[in-house]
Design a protein around this motif. Structure first.
Motif, PDB file in Angstrom:
ATOM      1  N   GLN A  31       0.839  -1.205   0.000  1.00 39.36           N
ATOM      2  CA  GLN A  31       0.000   0.000   0.000  1.00 39.36           C
ATOM      3  C   GLN A  31       0.872   1.252   0.000  1.00 39.36           C
ATOM      4  OE1 GLN A  31      -3.416   0.583  -0.055  1.00 39.36           O
ATOM      5  NE2 GLN A  31      -3.535  -1.568  -0.602  1.00 39.36           N
ATOM      6  N   TRP A  33       4.084   1.536  -0.906  1.00 41.75           N
ATOM      7  CA  TRP A  33       4.863   1.647  -2.145  1.00 41.75           C
ATOM      8  C   TRP A  33       4.008   2.130  -3.311  1.00 41.75           C
ATOM      9  CZ3 TRP A  33       7.313  -3.475  -0.480  1.00 41.75           C
ATOM     10  CH2 TRP A  33       8.583  -3.254   0.078  1.00 41.75           C
ATOM     11  N   SER A  34       2.742   1.775  -3.325  1.00 41.90           N
ATOM     12  CA  SER A  34       1.892   2.160  -4.459  1.00 41.90           C
ATOM     13  C   SER A  34       1.311   3.571  -4.309  1.00 41.90           C
ATOM     14  CB  SER A  34       0.769   1.146  -4.654  1.00 41.90           C
ATOM     15  OG  SER A  34      -0.108   1.152  -3.544  1.00 41.90           O
ATOM     16  N   ALA A  35       1.452   4.173  -3.146  1.00 48.43           N
ATOM     17  CA  ALA A  35       0.909   5.517  -2.914  1.00 48.43           C
ATOM     18  C   ALA A  35       1.866   6.587  -3.434  1.00 48.43           C
ATOM     19  CB  ALA A  35       0.657   5.726  -1.421  1.00 48.43           C
ATOM     20  N   ASP A  36       1.303   7.696  -3.881  1.00 43.44           N
ATOM     21  CA  ASP A  36       2.145   8.797  -4.355  1.00 43.44           C
ATOM     22  C   ASP A  36       2.430   9.824  -3.263  1.00 43.44           C
ATOM     23  OD1 ASP A  36      -0.443   9.729  -4.229  1.00 43.44           O
ATOM     24  OD2 ASP A  36      -0.442  10.640  -6.213  1.00 43.44           O
ATOM     25  N   GLN A  37       1.988   9.528  -2.041  1.00 41.37           N
ATOM     26  CA  GLN A  37       2.247  10.417  -0.904  1.00 41.37           C
ATOM     27  C   GLN A  37       2.239   9.588   0.373  1.00 41.37           C
ATOM     28  OE1 GLN A  37      -1.012  13.128  -1.089  1.00 41.37           O
ATOM     29  NE2 GLN A  37      -2.456  11.740  -0.148  1.00 41.37           N
ATOM     30  N   ARG A  84       5.609   6.604   5.128  1.00 39.61           N
ATOM     31  CA  ARG A  84       6.090   6.376   3.763  1.00 39.61           C
ATOM     32  C   ARG A  84       7.209   5.343   3.826  1.00 39.61           C
ATOM     33  NH1 ARG A  84       6.792  10.766   0.918  1.00 39.61           N
ATOM     34  NH2 ARG A  84       5.955  12.169   2.434  1.00 39.61           N
TER      35      ARG A  84
END
Length: 147
Positions: A31, A33-37, A84
């Motif tokens: 989750q 790693w796939s987020a942009d923030q 993150r």
């Protein structure tokens, strides 16, 4: 400064980072790693609860454990923490492999040979390309510490 980056600067051991992850830890890392923030516990909980029965406190506990393992960095955002990944998926996999290989040269060599024997022809071609690129970088740049 984030909480985990402080631990790294103060001499925190990398061994904690490379200990095996459980299934839920891997799902949560995916989750992140796939987020942009950076994500809050609520963000991760909301995403995971769509496909599994999970408690908010479980997500909070796992994110705290991942912070202690130095796999995630966290920073305050008001009353919440934002999480993150401390490193990319590829870099973490390489670190885990390096730790698993150990320090004994003969054991490392034997493990690498055994690994090479298990890869597909396509993966072997990729490994050869990667090794050629690493060698080219080493010969054109400053000296690197040998393994």
């Amino acid at each position: 400064m984030t909480e985990t980056s402080h631990a790294k600067k103060s001499g925190g051991s990398g061994a904690a980072r490379t200990r095996g992850m459980g299934e839920l830890e891997r799902v949560i890392m995916d989750q992140l790693w796939s987020a942009d923030q950076a994500l809050t516990v609520r963000d991760v909980y909301t995403a995971l609860s769509e496909n599994r029965d999970i408690a908010y406190t479980t997500v909070m506990t796992v994110l705290d454990r991942l912070t202690k393992k130095q796999l995630v960095d966290r920073e305050r955002d008001g009353r919440a923490w934002r999480y993150r990944p401390a490193t990319g998926r590829d870099e973490l996999a390489a670190e885990i492999m390096d730790t698993a290989l150990g320090e004994d040269v003969q054991e490392r060599t034997a493990a690498l040979v055994a690994f090479a024997d298990r890869v597909s022809p396509d993966e072997a071609a990729l490994l050869l390309e990667a090794l050629a690129a690493v060698e080219a970088n080493r010969s054109s740049g400053p000296p690197h510490e040998s393994v």
